[in-house]
Design a protein around this motif. Structure first.
Motif, mmCIF file in Angstrom:
data_model
loop_
_atom_site.group_PDB
_atom_site.id
_atom_site.type_symbol
_atom_site.label_atom_id
_atom_site.label_comp_id
_atom_site.label_asym_id
_atom_site.label_seq_id
_atom_site.Cartn_x
_atom_site.Cartn_y
_atom_site.Cartn_z
ATOM 1 N N TYR A 49 0.812 -1.212 0.000
ATOM 2 C CA TYR A 49 0.000 0.000 0.000
ATOM 3 C C TYR A 49 0.850 1.269 0.000
ATOM 4 O O TYR A 49 0.481 2.276 -0.589
ATOM 5 C CB TYR A 49 -0.937 0.030 1.215
ATOM 6 C CG TYR A 49 -2.158 -0.826 1.058
ATOM 7 C CD1 TYR A 49 -3.270 -0.344 0.393
ATOM 8 C CD2 TYR A 49 -2.205 -2.109 1.575
ATOM 9 C CE1 TYR A 49 -4.395 -1.123 0.243
ATOM 10 C CE2 TYR A 49 -3.327 -2.899 1.433
ATOM 11 C CZ TYR A 49 -4.423 -2.400 0.772
ATOM 12 O OH TYR A 49 -5.535 -3.171 0.616
ATOM 13 N N LEU A 55 -6.763 3.746 -1.429
ATOM 14 C CA LEU A 55 -7.809 3.535 -2.429
ATOM 15 C C LEU A 55 -7.276 3.020 -3.760
ATOM 16 O O LEU A 55 -8.044 2.567 -4.605
ATOM 17 C CB LEU A 55 -8.579 4.839 -2.665
ATOM 18 C CG LEU A 55 -9.394 5.354 -1.479
ATOM 19 C CD1 LEU A 55 -9.997 6.704 -1.796
ATOM 20 C CD2 LEU A 55 -10.474 4.368 -1.102
ATOM 21 N N SER A 56 -5.961 3.084 -3.961
ATOM 22 C CA SER A 56 -5.394 2.709 -5.260
ATOM 23 C C SER A 56 -5.653 1.241 -5.609
ATOM 24 O O SER A 56 -5.737 0.890 -6.781
ATOM 25 C CB SER A 56 -3.891 2.985 -5.289
ATOM 26 O OG SER A 56 -3.219 2.142 -4.399
ATOM 27 N N THR A 57 -5.805 0.386 -4.609
ATOM 28 C CA THR A 57 -6.053 -1.025 -4.899
ATOM 29 C C THR A 57 -7.484 -1.276 -5.328
ATOM 30 O O THR A 57 -7.798 -2.340 -5.841
ATOM 31 C CB THR A 57 -5.750 -1.890 -3.664
ATOM 32 O OG1 THR A 57 -6.577 -1.453 -2.581
ATOM 33 C CG2 THR A 57 -4.293 -1.772 -3.269
ATOM 34 N N ARG A 58 -8.353 -0.323 -5.129
ATOM 35 C CA ARG A 58 -9.771 -0.489 -5.462
ATOM 36 C C ARG A 58 -10.114 0.059 -6.854
ATOM 37 O O ARG A 58 -11.248 -0.043 -7.290
ATOM 38 C CB ARG A 58 -10.645 0.240 -4.443
ATOM 39 C CG ARG A 58 -10.329 -0.092 -3.016
ATOM 40 C CD ARG A 58 -10.911 -1.425 -2.645
ATOM 41 N NE ARG A 58 -10.799 -1.624 -1.207
ATOM 42 C CZ ARG A 58 -10.301 -2.687 -0.669
ATOM 43 N NH1 ARG A 58 -9.865 -3.653 -1.410
ATOM 44 N NH2 ARG A 58 -10.235 -2.815 0.638
ATOM 45 N N VAL A 59 -9.155 0.646 -7.544
ATOM 46 C CA VAL A 59 -9.428 1.328 -8.812
ATOM 47 C C VAL A 59 -9.945 0.362 -9.873
ATOM 48 O O VAL A 59 -10.903 0.662 -10.582
ATOM 49 C CB VAL A 59 -8.163 2.069 -9.300
ATOM 50 C CG1 VAL A 59 -8.338 2.597 -10.705
ATOM 51 C CG2 VAL A 59 -7.831 3.204 -8.356
ATOM 52 N N ASP A 60 -9.328 -0.806 -10.011
ATOM 53 C CA ASP A 60 -9.743 -1.746 -11.057
ATOM 54 C C ASP A 60 -11.186 -2.200 -10.860
ATOM 55 O O ASP A 60 -11.963 -2.251 -11.813
ATOM 56 C CB ASP A 60 -8.819 -2.960 -11.095
ATOM 57 C CG ASP A 60 -7.428 -2.604 -11.592
ATOM 58 O OD1 ASP A 60 -7.300 -1.597 -12.316
ATOM 59 O OD2 ASP A 60 -6.481 -3.327 -11.259
ATOM 60 N N GLY A 61 -11.554 -2.515 -9.631
ATOM 61 C CA GLY A 61 -12.929 -2.915 -9.355
ATOM 62 C C GLY A 61 -13.917 -1.797 -9.634
ATOM 63 O O GLY A 61 -15.007 -2.028 -10.174
ATOM 64 N N PHE A 62 -13.530 -0.573 -9.286
ATOM 65 C CA PHE A 62 -14.405 0.576 -9.542
ATOM 66 C C PHE A 62 -14.581 0.789 -11.042
ATOM 67 O O PHE A 62 -15.682 1.038 -11.525
ATOM 68 C CB PHE A 62 -13.823 1.834 -8.895
ATOM 69 C CG PHE A 62 -14.638 3.076 -9.129
ATOM 70 C CD1 PHE A 62 -15.731 3.341 -8.346
ATOM 71 C CD2 PHE A 62 -14.309 3.956 -10.147
ATOM 72 C CE1 PHE A 62 -16.489 4.486 -8.554
ATOM 73 C CE2 PHE A 62 -15.055 5.084 -10.371
ATOM 74 C CZ PHE A 62 -16.148 5.351 -9.567
ATOM 75 N N ARG A 63 -13.485 0.691 -11.798
ATOM 76 C CA ARG A 63 -13.563 0.926 -13.246
ATOM 77 C C ARG A 63 -14.442 -0.110 -13.936
ATOM 78 O O ARG A 63 -15.078 0.169 -14.940
ATOM 79 C CB ARG A 63 -12.166 0.919 -13.845
ATOM 80 C CG ARG A 63 -11.342 2.091 -13.381
ATOM 81 C CD ARG A 63 -11.072 3.067 -14.508
ATOM 82 N NE ARG A 63 -10.700 4.370 -14.020
ATOM 83 C CZ ARG A 63 -9.506 4.707 -13.568
ATOM 84 N NH1 ARG A 63 -8.556 3.804 -13.527
ATOM 85 N NH2 ARG A 63 -9.262 5.928 -13.157
ATOM 86 N N TRP A 78 -24.301 0.324 -10.570
ATOM 87 C CA TRP A 78 -24.125 -0.699 -9.541
ATOM 88 C C TRP A 78 -25.208 -1.763 -9.665
ATOM 89 O O TRP A 78 -24.927 -2.956 -9.566
ATOM 90 C CB TRP A 78 -24.165 -0.058 -8.154
ATOM 91 C CG TRP A 78 -24.102 -1.070 -7.064
ATOM 92 C CD1 TRP A 78 -22.990 -1.654 -6.550
ATOM 93 C CD2 TRP A 78 -25.213 -1.640 -6.372
ATOM 94 N NE1 TRP A 78 -23.328 -2.550 -5.576
ATOM 95 C CE2 TRP A 78 -24.697 -2.561 -5.441
ATOM 96 C CE3 TRP A 78 -26.585 -1.468 -6.443
ATOM 97 C CZ2 TRP A 78 -25.504 -3.297 -4.596
ATOM 98 C CZ3 TRP A 78 -27.392 -2.200 -5.598
ATOM 99 C CH2 TRP A 78 -26.855 -3.101 -4.681
#
Length: 157
Positions: A76, A90-98, A113
């Motif tokens: 992290y 939050l950088s680890t959550r970017v792919d899921g958000f995209r 959603w």
């Protein structure tokens, strides 16, 4: 009469555009780079040589034994300052958000959603009866993290 005036104005505009284009082209040609001059390659006698026998570089870094939590913290902490900022977290959550943000505007609406959730539900509902049994619900779980297989022991007896 209006056609003649319009034709004259059009001709004047076309001549003006042509004149500006011609002057601009002449300016580019005037500022063109000079022609390339051939540079002579150095002869083999002029190339320096070095004796590499007495050169010593830095020592190799030593690997330190880290705990699982220290490794997780290191993943992290992107800038390695010993602190985790909100953006780093939050950088680890970017792919899921995209994946959920279908229109790419960086705003996740309820509809985006809901579509993802409904698609997941429809994929799990194998018999299409609009409800999930325990077996069907198991399909919605994230895949388990597979451990690396251990190499087989080659024992000599």
């Amino acid at each position: 009469m209006q056609r003649f005036i319009l034709g004259g104005v059009t001709a004047f505009v076309m001549l003006s555009i042509g004149l500006f284009w011609w002057q601009g082209r002449a300016e580019v040609e005037r500022a063109a780079p000079p022609p390339q001059v051939a540079i002579e390659a150095p002869s083999p006698q002029e190339v320096p040589s070095a004796d590499l026998s007495d050169i010593a570089g830095p020592d190799l870094p030593e690997a330190t034994e880290q705990t699982r939590e220290q490794r997780r913290f290191g993943r992290y902490d992107r800038d390695r300052d010993g602190r985790i900022t909100r953006n780093e977290m939050l950088s680890t959550r970017v792919d899921g958000f995209r994946k959920l943000d279908r229109d790419g505007n960086n705003l996740l609406t309820f509809e985006e959603w809901a579509v993802a959730t409904a698609t997941k539900f429809d994929g799990a509902d194998a018999n299409q009866d609009q409800w999930l049994s325990a077996a069907e619900f198991r399909k919605t779980a994230p895949p388990p993290v597979k451990a690396k297989p251990r190499p087989k022991c080659v024992c000599k007896s």
